[in-house]
Enzyme design. Structure first.
Site, PDB file in Angstrom:
ATOM      1  N   TYR A 146      41.393  81.887  48.053  1.00 45.37           N
ATOM      2  CA  TYR A 146      41.659  82.815  46.946  1.00 45.37           C
ATOM      3  C   TYR A 146      40.555  82.754  45.897  1.00 45.37           C
ATOM      4  O   TYR A 146      40.423  83.673  45.088  1.00 45.37           O
ATOM      5  CB  TYR A 146      42.992  82.504  46.262  1.00 45.37           C
ATOM      6  CG  TYR A 146      44.224  82.619  47.122  1.00 45.37           C
ATOM      7  CD1 TYR A 146      44.174  83.130  48.428  1.00 45.37           C
ATOM      8  CD2 TYR A 146      45.458  82.214  46.633  1.00 45.37           C
ATOM      9  CE1 TYR A 146      45.317  83.213  49.197  1.00 45.37           C
ATOM     10  CE2 TYR A 146      46.601  82.298  47.400  1.00 45.37           C
ATOM     11  CZ  TYR A 146      46.534  82.789  48.682  1.00 45.37           C
ATOM     12  OH  TYR A 146      47.676  82.862  49.445  1.00 45.37           O
ATOM     13  N   HIS A 187      46.263  76.757  56.130  1.00 44.94           N
ATOM     14  CA  HIS A 187      46.437  78.162  55.743  1.00 44.94           C
ATOM     15  C   HIS A 187      46.760  79.071  56.925  1.00 44.94           C
ATOM     16  O   HIS A 187      47.680  79.888  56.855  1.00 44.94           O
ATOM     17  CB  HIS A 187      45.185  78.655  55.013  1.00 44.94           C
ATOM     18  CG  HIS A 187      45.443  79.830  54.129  1.00 44.94           C
ATOM     19  ND1 HIS A 187      44.732  80.080  52.987  1.00 44.94           N
ATOM     20  CD2 HIS A 187      46.358  80.832  54.208  1.00 44.94           C
ATOM     21  CE1 HIS A 187      45.183  81.179  52.412  1.00 44.94           C
ATOM     22  NE2 HIS A 187      46.174  81.651  53.140  1.00 44.94           N
TER      23      HIS A 187
END
Length: 274
Positions: free
Chosen positions: A47, A105
């Site tokens: 991110y 992730h």
């Protein structure tokens, strides 16, 4: 605020996610999120806003012992020389000594799940995270992670919303004691505009978005909410003063559709169960 408990981890049932948010947006909205009552914050290496989140929390005077912080290791760091180093970098950016929850992730397809889990366990043993979990794993991968992990896998963070209720994965997760953390609960903007959800919301003087978040937490899942607009934060948090009745839950379940999945990046996503 209610909690979800899994393998010793007490996770606030409603979290604030910062996916696709700029540093400026994070720094602007985090004070409002704290004021509304959020204490669970979810970010990720990819991110590129861990530092902004860490700085915003510190600037707002948030007490570390009152926060539940989650971050995720990106797939490019699934190697012996990068995994631990990347976590140290995340901790530095977040300005903490450890996170509460560290996730893999995406499963991807270049590094076996067993190797990923071994590195994840090493990070937990080194004190870099209190708890470990996975994200975007299908049933077989999640079950393998549970079998191979010395530390309990406390959650599998996956896409979930009224159009993708993940019934098979939910059943398998519950059988393994793994909590579901739901992201994309607004189905990338479709939920707030849905007439059926708006109609249900009208019964309780709530928005369609609040109905969808309530639907998630009422099933016992952790739900991640997100907004870059400080004025909308209180609305997202105000889901604990009502309960959907059985007919509402059934009506929301009927919105499921075969093409409901939105997030499935090539090279990262597994072969989904449904």
């Amino acid at each position: 605020m209610q909690n979800v408990v899994a393998h010793g981890a007490t996770i606030p049932a409603l979290g604030f996610g910062v996916f696709r948010m700029s540093d400026a947006e994070v720094e602007r909205v985090i004070p409002a999120a704290l004021e509304a009552g959020f204490r669970h914050f979810d970010t990720a290496q990819i991110y590129q806003n861990e530092a902004a989140l860490g700085q915003a929390l510190r600037a707002a005077g948030a007490r570390r012992d009152e926060l539940f912080l989650t971050t995720k290791v990106w797939v490019d760091n699934y190697s012996a020389d990068r995994f631990a180093a990347s976590i140290d970098e995340s901790l530095n950016r977040l300005q903490v000594e450890q996170v509460d929850l560290l996730l893999l992730h995406w499963p991807a397809d270049k590094v076996p799940v067993a190797a990923q889990i071994e590195m994840l366990n090493a990070a937990q043993a080194a004190g870099k995270t209190r708890f470990v979990g996975v994200s975007n794993q299908n049933i077989a991968q999640m079950q393998e992670s549970v079998r191979r992990s010395q530390a309990p896998i406390v959650t599998n963070q996956v896409e979930m919303h009224p159009y993708l209720p993940q019934a098979a994965l939910v059943a398998a997760s519950r059988a393994s004691g793994v909590a579901i953390t739901a992201y994309y609960g607004m189905a990338d903007g479709a939920v707030p505009k849905d007439p059926a959800l708006q109609k249900i919301g009208a019964k309780y003087s709530k928005s369609a978005a609040q109905v969808a978040l309530r639907w998630l937490v009422q099933q016992g899942h952790v739900a991640l909410s997100k907004t870059a607009r400080p004025e909308r934060v209180k609305e997202n948090f105000a889901i604990f003063d009502f309960a959907l009745d059985d007919s509402d839950m059934a009506a929301i379940a009927s919105l499921a559709r075969p093409d409901g999945r939105i997030v499935s990046p090539a090279g990262l996503a597994p072969a989904w169960d449904a």
